[in-house]
Design a protein around this motif. Structure first.
Motif, PDB file in Angstrom:
ATOM      1  N   HIS A   1      -7.266 -15.908 -64.316  1.00 27.61           N
ATOM      2  CA  HIS A   1      -6.976 -15.200 -65.557  1.00 27.61           C
ATOM      3  C   HIS A   1      -8.277 -14.581 -66.086  1.00 27.61           C
ATOM      4  CE1 HIS A   1      -4.853 -14.481 -69.347  1.00 27.61           C
ATOM      5  NE2 HIS A   1      -5.927 -14.930 -69.978  1.00 27.61           N
ATOM      6  N   ARG A   2      -8.302 -13.282 -66.289  1.00 29.48           N
ATOM      7  CA  ARG A   2      -9.534 -12.646 -66.756  1.00 29.48           C
ATOM      8  C   ARG A   2      -9.229 -11.513 -67.734  1.00 29.48           C
ATOM      9  NH1 ARG A   2     -11.396  -7.916 -64.153  1.00 29.48           N
ATOM     10  NH2 ARG A   2      -9.998  -7.088 -62.568  1.00 29.48           N
ATOM     11  N   ILE A   3     -10.248 -11.157 -68.491  1.00 27.32           N
ATOM     12  CA  ILE A   3     -10.146 -10.062 -69.446  1.00 27.32           C
ATOM     13  C   ILE A   3     -10.983  -8.892 -68.940  1.00 27.32           C
ATOM     14  CG2 ILE A   3     -10.628  -9.334 -71.813  1.00 27.32           C
ATOM     15  CD1 ILE A   3     -10.221 -12.190 -72.697  1.00 27.32           C
ATOM     16  N   GLN A   4     -10.365  -7.758 -68.814  1.00 25.04           N
ATOM     17  CA  GLN A   4     -11.046  -6.574 -68.294  1.00 25.04           C
ATOM     18  C   GLN A   4     -11.192  -5.525 -69.394  1.00 25.04           C
ATOM     19  OE1 GLN A   4      -9.921  -4.902 -64.411  1.00 25.04           O
ATOM     20  NE2 GLN A   4      -9.623  -2.935 -65.434  1.00 25.04           N
ATOM     21  N   GLN A   5     -12.394  -4.986 -69.481  1.00 23.19           N
ATOM     22  CA  GLN A   5     -12.636  -3.921 -70.454  1.00 23.19           C
ATOM     23  C   GLN A   5     -12.167  -2.599 -69.869  1.00 23.19           C
ATOM     24  OE1 GLN A   5     -16.597  -1.808 -71.797  1.00 23.19           O
ATOM     25  NE2 GLN A   5     -16.466  -3.806 -72.819  1.00 23.19           N
ATOM     26  N   ASN A   6     -11.167  -1.997 -70.509  1.00 23.28           N
ATOM     27  CA  ASN A   6     -10.574  -0.776 -69.978  1.00 23.28           C
ATOM     28  C   ASN A   6     -11.267   0.491 -70.453  1.00 23.28           C
ATOM     29  OD1 ASN A   6      -8.707  -1.676 -68.233  1.00 23.28           O
ATOM     30  ND2 ASN A   6      -6.920  -1.363 -69.524  1.00 23.28           N
ATOM     31  N   GLY A   7     -12.017   0.397 -71.521  1.00 18.72           N
ATOM     32  CA  GLY A   7     -12.688   1.599 -71.996  1.00 18.72           C
ATOM     33  C   GLY A   7     -13.282   1.399 -73.370  1.00 18.72           C
ATOM     34  N   THR A   8     -14.261   2.212 -73.677  1.00 22.77           N
ATOM     35  CA  THR A   8     -14.895   2.198 -74.992  1.00 22.77           C
ATOM     36  C   THR A   8     -15.004   3.630 -75.512  1.00 22.77           C
ATOM     37  OG1 THR A   8     -17.118   2.336 -74.031  1.00 22.77           O
ATOM     38  CG2 THR A   8     -16.230   0.124 -74.458  1.00 22.77           C
ATOM     39  N   ALA A   9     -15.166   3.733 -76.803  1.00 26.31           N
ATOM     40  CA  ALA A   9     -15.332   5.047 -77.428  1.00 26.31           C
ATOM     41  C   ALA A   9     -16.184   4.901 -78.674  1.00 26.31           C
ATOM     42  CB  ALA A   9     -13.978   5.668 -77.779  1.00 26.31           C
ATOM     43  N   VAL A  10     -16.970   5.927 -78.954  1.00 28.19           N
ATOM     44  CA  VAL A  10     -17.815   5.969 -80.141  1.00 28.19           C
ATOM     45  C   VAL A  10     -17.551   7.284 -80.861  1.00 28.19           C
ATOM     46  CG1 VAL A  10     -20.167   5.934 -81.049  1.00 28.19           C
ATOM     47  CG2 VAL A  10     -19.588   4.552 -79.052  1.00 28.19           C
TER      48      VAL A  10
ATOM     49  N   ARG B   1      -5.626  -9.676 -67.462  1.00 29.30           N
ATOM     50  CA  ARG B   1      -5.083  -9.539 -66.115  1.00 29.30           C
ATOM     51  C   ARG B   1      -5.106 -10.873 -65.388  1.00 29.30           C
ATOM     52  NH1 ARG B   1      -7.086  -3.908 -63.248  1.00 29.30           N
ATOM     53  NH2 ARG B   1      -6.093  -2.458 -64.730  1.00 29.30           N
ATOM     54  N   ASP B   2      -4.128 -11.042 -64.475  1.00 29.58           N
ATOM     55  CA  ASP B   2      -4.083 -12.185 -63.569  1.00 29.58           C
ATOM     56  C   ASP B   2      -4.242 -11.662 -62.151  1.00 29.58           C
ATOM     57  OD1 ASP B   2      -3.734 -14.134 -65.486  1.00 29.58           O
ATOM     58  OD2 ASP B   2      -1.558 -13.875 -65.535  1.00 29.58           O
ATOM     59  N   GLU B   3      -5.216 -12.200 -61.419  1.00 30.79           N
ATOM     60  CA  GLU B   3      -5.448 -11.791 -60.039  1.00 30.79           C
ATOM     61  C   GLU B   3      -5.339 -12.994 -59.113  1.00 30.79           C
ATOM     62  OE1 GLU B   3      -9.035  -9.676 -59.505  1.00 30.79           O
ATOM     63  OE2 GLU B   3      -8.478  -8.024 -60.840  1.00 30.79           O
ATOM     64  N   GLU B   4      -4.804 -12.753 -57.931  1.00 27.68           N
ATOM     65  CA  GLU B   4      -4.658 -13.813 -56.938  1.00 27.68           C
ATOM     66  C   GLU B   4      -5.869 -13.823 -56.017  1.00 27.68           C
ATOM     67  OE1 GLU B   4      -0.948 -13.259 -54.964  1.00 27.68           O
ATOM     68  OE2 GLU B   4       0.154 -14.414 -56.470  1.00 27.68           O
ATOM     69  N   ILE B   5      -6.435 -15.000 -55.834  1.00 31.01           N
ATOM     70  CA  ILE B   5      -7.590 -15.178 -54.967  1.00 31.01           C
ATOM     71  C   ILE B   5      -7.221 -16.179 -53.870  1.00 31.01           C
ATOM     72  CG2 ILE B   5      -9.999 -15.900 -54.844  1.00 31.01           C
ATOM     73  CD1 ILE B   5      -9.614 -13.370 -56.409  1.00 31.01           C
ATOM     74  N   SER B   6      -7.517 -15.842 -52.640  1.00 27.16           N
ATOM     75  CA  SER B   6      -7.242 -16.745 -51.519  1.00 27.16           C
ATOM     76  C   SER B   6      -8.305 -17.828 -51.458  1.00 27.16           C
ATOM     77  CB  SER B   6      -7.226 -15.963 -50.201  1.00 27.16           C
ATOM     78  OG  SER B   6      -6.238 -14.950 -50.233  1.00 27.16           O
ATOM     79  N   TYR B   7      -7.870 -19.093 -51.272  1.00 25.99           N
ATOM     80  CA  TYR B   7      -8.819 -20.200 -51.210  1.00 25.99           C
ATOM     81  C   TYR B   7      -8.601 -21.107 -49.990  1.00 25.99           C
ATOM     82  CZ  TYR B   7      -5.187 -23.421 -52.821  1.00 25.99           C
ATOM     83  OH  TYR B   7      -4.047 -24.175 -52.918  1.00 25.99           O
TER      84      TYR B   7
END
Length: 222
Positions: free
Chosen positions: A9-18, A138-144
């Motif tokens: 489970h991770r948080i991704q920054q999709n964009g910024t604006a000023v 986002r949730d990503e699958e990682i092989s272990y």
């Protein structure tokens, strides 16, 4: 060959604006306030009423709240104060914006200028810079691992990662009384105040995070 996977489970920054805007407006002194001769001090703060994503853009709506301390048009040099606000609404475009994502907005007042047009009207000019950030969970699958490992050569390595336990905002309200020293006169009206948070420290306890600090309070009154 089947791989065994785990979800991360991770948080991704999709964009910024000023964005930078200039607020320029005239403000009429309320009838219950005396006439203005000279502005002594001014400050302002930003209040955000609404931040939302719509049509591939982020809309920021709120107000610039200003406080003014001034000398009155009276022979005794009386000091008075007033408070007002100027509304704003700004649109910031972000590439790849997801309307179901989480939007964070912040602002800075880079300049605040107050001019006296006449004894009953002020000119308020301010330069404001907005910062907007879009986050998506986002949730990503990682092989272990894999089945029948004895049939393959596998190289494994343990990697330490940070885990977000919680992320939240909270509002703490404090109520306290300050007794005036005996050598100070009684208060009729508060004219100006300045409150600063000093020495803030945090400590993790059982199911809580404790904050310690002090408030430095300055008050001007009649």
């Amino acid at each position: 060959m089947e791989l065994e996977k785990v979800k991360i489970h991770r948080i991704q920054q999709n964009g910024t604006a000023v964005s930078q805007i200039t607020l320029d407006d005239d403000y009429n002194v309320p009838d219950y306030r005396p006439d203005i001769m000279k502005v002594l001090k001014e400050n302002g703060e930003l209040r955000f009423d609404e931040v939302k994503a719509a049509n591939k853009a982020v809309w920021v709506k709120g107000s610039l709240v200003f406080h003014i301390l001034y000398r009155c048009e009276q022979s005794d040099g009386k000091i008075s104060c007033l408070k007002g606000e100027i509304p704003f609404q700004e649109k910031l475009n972000i590439d790849g914006l997801q309307e179901n994502g989480e939007v964070h907005a912040a602002g800075e007042i880079e300049d605040l200028t107050v001019g006296v047009i006449n004894s009953r009207k002020l000119s308020i000019r301010s330069l404001i810079v907005f910062h907007v950030q879009m986050d998506e969970v986002r949730d990503e699958e990682i092989s272990y691992a894999m089945e029948n490992e004895e049939d393959y050569e596998i190289r494994k390595e343990n990697i330490e990662a940070l885990q977000l336990v919680t992320a939240k905002k909270d509002t703490c309200r404090f109520k306290n009384e300050i007794i005036l020293p005996s050598n100070k006169p009684n208060i009729r009206e508060l004219l100006w105040k300045n409150v600063q948070l000093r020495g803030l420290e945090s400590r993790i306890g059982e199911d809580v995070i404790q904050f310690n600090g002090e408030l430095l309070i300055y008050i001007l009154y009649q």
